[in-house]
Enzyme design. Structure first.
Site, PDB file in Angstrom:
ATOM      1  N   SER A  38       0.825  -1.210   0.000  1.00 20.51           N
ATOM      2  CA  SER A  38       0.000   0.000   0.000  1.00 20.51           C
ATOM      3  C   SER A  38       0.863   1.264   0.000  1.00 20.51           C
ATOM      4  O   SER A  38       1.875   1.345   0.695  1.00 20.51           O
ATOM      5  CB  SER A  38      -0.894   0.006   1.238  1.00 20.51           C
ATOM      6  N   LYS A  46     -13.597  -4.158   2.186  1.00 18.61           N
ATOM      7  CA  LYS A  46     -14.443  -2.963   2.023  1.00 18.61           C
ATOM      8  C   LYS A  46     -15.938  -3.230   2.231  1.00 18.61           C
ATOM      9  O   LYS A  46     -16.669  -2.352   2.648  1.00 18.61           O
ATOM     10  CB  LYS A  46     -14.217  -2.334   0.645  1.00 18.61           C
ATOM     11  N   ASP A 103     -13.697   7.190  -2.210  1.00 20.27           N
ATOM     12  CA  ASP A 103     -13.278   7.003  -3.615  1.00 20.27           C
ATOM     13  C   ASP A 103     -14.087   7.893  -4.560  1.00 20.27           C
ATOM     14  O   ASP A 103     -13.547   8.442  -5.526  1.00 20.27           O
ATOM     15  CB  ASP A 103     -13.455   5.539  -4.037  1.00 20.27           C
ATOM     16  N   GLY A 136     -15.786  -1.324 -16.815  1.00 17.57           N
ATOM     17  CA  GLY A 136     -15.652  -2.088 -15.575  1.00 17.57           C
ATOM     18  C   GLY A 136     -16.892  -1.966 -14.711  1.00 17.57           C
ATOM     19  O   GLY A 136     -17.706  -1.042 -14.891  1.00 17.57           O
ATOM     20  N   GLY A 155     -16.621  -3.295 -11.134  1.00 20.21           N
ATOM     21  CA  GLY A 155     -16.201  -3.691  -9.788  1.00 20.21           C
ATOM     22  C   GLY A 155     -16.413  -2.551  -8.801  1.00 20.21           C
ATOM     23  O   GLY A 155     -17.197  -1.624  -9.064  1.00 20.21           O
ATOM     24  N   GLY A 156     -15.720  -2.627  -7.687  1.00 17.78           N
ATOM     25  CA  GLY A 156     -15.875  -1.624  -6.641  1.00 17.78           C
ATOM     26  C   GLY A 156     -15.483  -0.227  -7.102  1.00 17.78           C
ATOM     27  O   GLY A 156     -16.172   0.760  -6.796  1.00 17.78           O
ATOM     28  N   ALA A 157     -14.407  -0.137  -7.854  1.00 16.73           N
ATOM     29  CA  ALA A 157     -13.939   1.175  -8.320  1.00 16.73           C
ATOM     30  C   ALA A 157     -14.967   1.779  -9.281  1.00 16.73           C
ATOM     31  O   ALA A 157     -15.290   2.975  -9.198  1.00 16.73           O
ATOM     32  CB  ALA A 157     -12.587   1.024  -9.001  1.00 16.73           C
ATOM     33  N   LEU A 211      -8.109   4.902 -13.916  1.00 23.58           N
ATOM     34  CA  LEU A 211      -7.953   4.835 -12.454  1.00 23.58           C
ATOM     35  C   LEU A 211      -6.674   4.090 -12.075  1.00 23.58           C
ATOM     36  O   LEU A 211      -6.205   4.179 -10.948  1.00 23.58           O
ATOM     37  CB  LEU A 211      -9.151   4.145 -11.798  1.00 23.58           C
ATOM     38  N   GLY A 263      -4.403   8.060 -12.917  1.00 20.32           N
ATOM     39  CA  GLY A 263      -5.034   7.582 -11.692  1.00 20.32           C
ATOM     40  C   GLY A 263      -4.461   8.143 -10.396  1.00 20.32           C
ATOM     41  O   GLY A 263      -5.015   7.884  -9.315  1.00 20.32           O
TER      42      GLY A 263
HETATM   43  P1  ATR Z   1     -12.061  -3.117  -8.003  1.00 20.14           P
HETATM   44  O1  ATR Z   1     -12.756  -3.260  -6.691  1.00 20.14           O
HETATM   45  O2  ATR Z   1     -10.678  -2.548  -7.910  1.00 20.14           O
HETATM   46  O3  ATR Z   1     -12.900  -2.400  -9.012  1.00 20.14           O
HETATM   47  P2  ATR Z   1     -12.814  -5.730  -8.960  1.00 20.14           P
HETATM   48  O4  ATR Z   1     -14.070  -5.638  -8.142  1.00 20.14           O
HETATM   49  O5  ATR Z   1     -12.030  -6.994  -8.942  1.00 20.14           O
HETATM   50  O6  ATR Z   1     -11.792  -4.613  -8.534  1.00 20.14           O
HETATM   51  O7  ATR Z   1     -13.196  -5.356 -10.460  1.00 20.14           O
HETATM   52  C1  ATR Z   1     -12.292  -5.467 -11.511  1.00 20.14           C
HETATM   53  C2  ATR Z   1     -12.954  -4.998 -12.813  1.00 20.14           C
HETATM   54  O8  ATR Z   1     -11.993  -5.159 -13.876  1.00 20.14           O
HETATM   55  C3  ATR Z   1     -14.172  -5.798 -13.224  1.00 20.14           C
HETATM   56  O9  ATR Z   1     -15.069  -4.975 -13.923  1.00 20.14           O
HETATM   57  C4  ATR Z   1     -13.564  -6.852 -14.159  1.00 20.14           C
HETATM   58  O10 ATR Z   1     -14.473  -7.372 -15.087  1.00 20.14           O
HETATM   59  P3  ATR Z   1     -15.385  -8.662 -14.705  1.00 20.14           P
HETATM   60  O11 ATR Z   1     -16.528  -8.151 -13.873  1.00 20.14           O
HETATM   61  O12 ATR Z   1     -15.803  -9.197 -16.013  1.00 20.14           O
HETATM   62  O13 ATR Z   1     -14.478  -9.598 -13.932  1.00 20.14           O
HETATM   63  C5  ATR Z   1     -12.557  -6.007 -14.878  1.00 20.14           C
HETATM   64  N1  ATR Z   1     -11.497  -6.799 -15.483  1.00 20.14           N
HETATM   65  C6  ATR Z   1     -10.475  -7.424 -14.862  1.00 20.14           C
HETATM   66  N2  ATR Z   1      -9.694  -8.061 -15.765  1.00 20.14           N
HETATM   67  C7  ATR Z   1     -10.254  -7.836 -16.988  1.00 20.14           C
HETATM   68  C8  ATR Z   1      -9.907  -8.202 -18.332  1.00 20.14           C
HETATM   69  N3  ATR Z   1      -8.829  -8.925 -18.586  1.00 20.14           N
HETATM   70  N4  ATR Z   1     -10.709  -7.758 -19.329  1.00 20.14           N
HETATM   71  C9  ATR Z   1     -11.791  -7.007 -19.083  1.00 20.14           C
HETATM   72  N5  ATR Z   1     -12.178  -6.626 -17.833  1.00 20.14           N
HETATM   73  C10 ATR Z   1     -11.415  -7.028 -16.812  1.00 20.14           C
END
Ligand code: ATR
Length: 298
Positions: free
Chosen positions: A24, A75, A111, A135, A137-139, A233, A256
């Site tokens: 970190s 989180k 965030d 994407g 995910g959380g971000a 990001l 980012g």
């Molecule tokens: P964070 O909390 O940092 O956002 P996360 O919840 O693991 O991390 O989310 C990662 C994001 O990156 C997701 O949207 C993931 O897509 P999926 O929902 O399909 O898994 C995306 N991601 C990760 N690797 C990827 C790849 N090789 N191609 C496209 N999307 C990817």
């Protein structure tokens, strides 16, 4: 890197709870800020196993910590122990900052505000803009929340896994009934037809992050319109392939680092009640990003 000047019997403690936390940047960033502000505070890494979250939180209260940041994978898990949640934490379903006051746990998600402040710093006001968020995910959740809150004209979420993207959009649309939130699969075809419909693209996936630095969520054969602002990001590396290609196409870019610094700055201000020394925090991150250790996370 900032060194702790001294610890005293009155040193106030904060930290970052995660598993792992060894990479970190937050300890370096916050300790530099405390030194700059002349505060007798210290920020420590708190490696907490997933099964120990409840005990760790009780421990923080017992040890009179002022608060803590929370990172992957805790989180969501910490939420049920909060006495109060900010609107951002509630709607994004994640807490990245806890403030302990009078024995109570206040959970925030900094965030979203960190993302908005990084746009502001780059002179980008999302109000009225048409945004595409890559994407789900959380971000991405924090980014979509921030854009909807700030009055973006529309937000389209593009994600590799269809169900996850649809779920995010349904969730956020319920919280912002007046907003135009839609979803599409993250494919070459859906990116290719975005061209005239967007003003701002945010990469909220982890694609392009160290060690996979040659990857981009935007395929090389889909043009990147020069009038669109591209934001990533990912901050390790600072210049991702996604941003390098956008810049080469003549588009404006936002990296980012700003979001990392501003989410930290907002936590600093919640805990200390003082304005955060943003530039010192940014420099501390940059020093660490340029240092030898390439495996870095928030
Ligand atoms: P964070 O909390 O940092 O956002 P996360 O919840 O693991 O991390 O989310 C990662 C994001 O990156 C997701 O949207 C993931 O897509 P999926 O929902 O399909 O898994 C995306 N991601 C990760 N690797 C990827 C790849 N090789 N191609 C496209 N999307 C990817």
């Amino acid at each position: 890197m900032a060194k702790l000047q001294s610890l005293t019997g009155k040193t106030s403690l904060v930290g970052v709870m995660g598993w792992p936390v060894a990479h970190s940047l937050s300890p370096a960033m916050h300790n530099a800020a405390f030194a700059e502000a002349g505060l007798d505070w210290a920020y420590v890494p708190l490696p907490v196993r997933p099964d120990d979250v409840e005990q760790a939180l009780k421990g923080l209260a017992a040890l009179n910590f002022v608060g803590t940041n929370v990172t992957v994978p805790h989180k969501q898990a910490v939420m049920r122990y909060m006495d109060e949640l900010s609107q951002a934490a509630r709607i994004t379903g994640a807490v990245n900052t806890i403030h302990l006051q009078d024995g109570k746990f206040y959970g925030y998600n900094t965030d979203a505000i960190g993302f908005l402040n990084s746009l502001k710093e780059a002179n980008c006001d999302p109000k009225g803009l048409r945004a595409a968020v890559l994407g789900a995910g959380g971000a991405a959740r924090a980014v979509v929340f921030a854009l909807a809150r700030a009055g973006a004209d529309s937000v389209i979420v593009l994600n590799r896994t269809a169900e996850r993207g649809a779920f995010l959009v349904d969730d956020l649309a319920a919280a912002f009934p007046g907003s135009h939130l839609t979803f599409a699969a993250l494919t070459l075809e859906s990116l290719a037809v975005l061209d005239e419909k967007i003003d701002l693209v945010i990469n909220s996936t982890s694609v392009g992050m160290y060690p996979h630095v040659d990857a981009s969520p935007w395929p090389a054969d889909v043009p990147m319109p020069a009038r669109v602002i591209f934001c990533d990001l990912v901050y390790n590396p600072l210049e991702t392939v996604f941003l390098a290609r956008a810049r080469a196409a003549g588009a404006a870019t936002i990296d980012g680092l700003g979001m990392l610094v501003h989410q930290g700055a907002y936590a600093f201000e919640k805990w200390t009640g003082q304005p955060a020394p943003i530039e010192v925090m940014r420099q501390a991150c940059l020093t660490n990003l340029k240092g030898g250790d390439k495996e870095i996370s928030d």
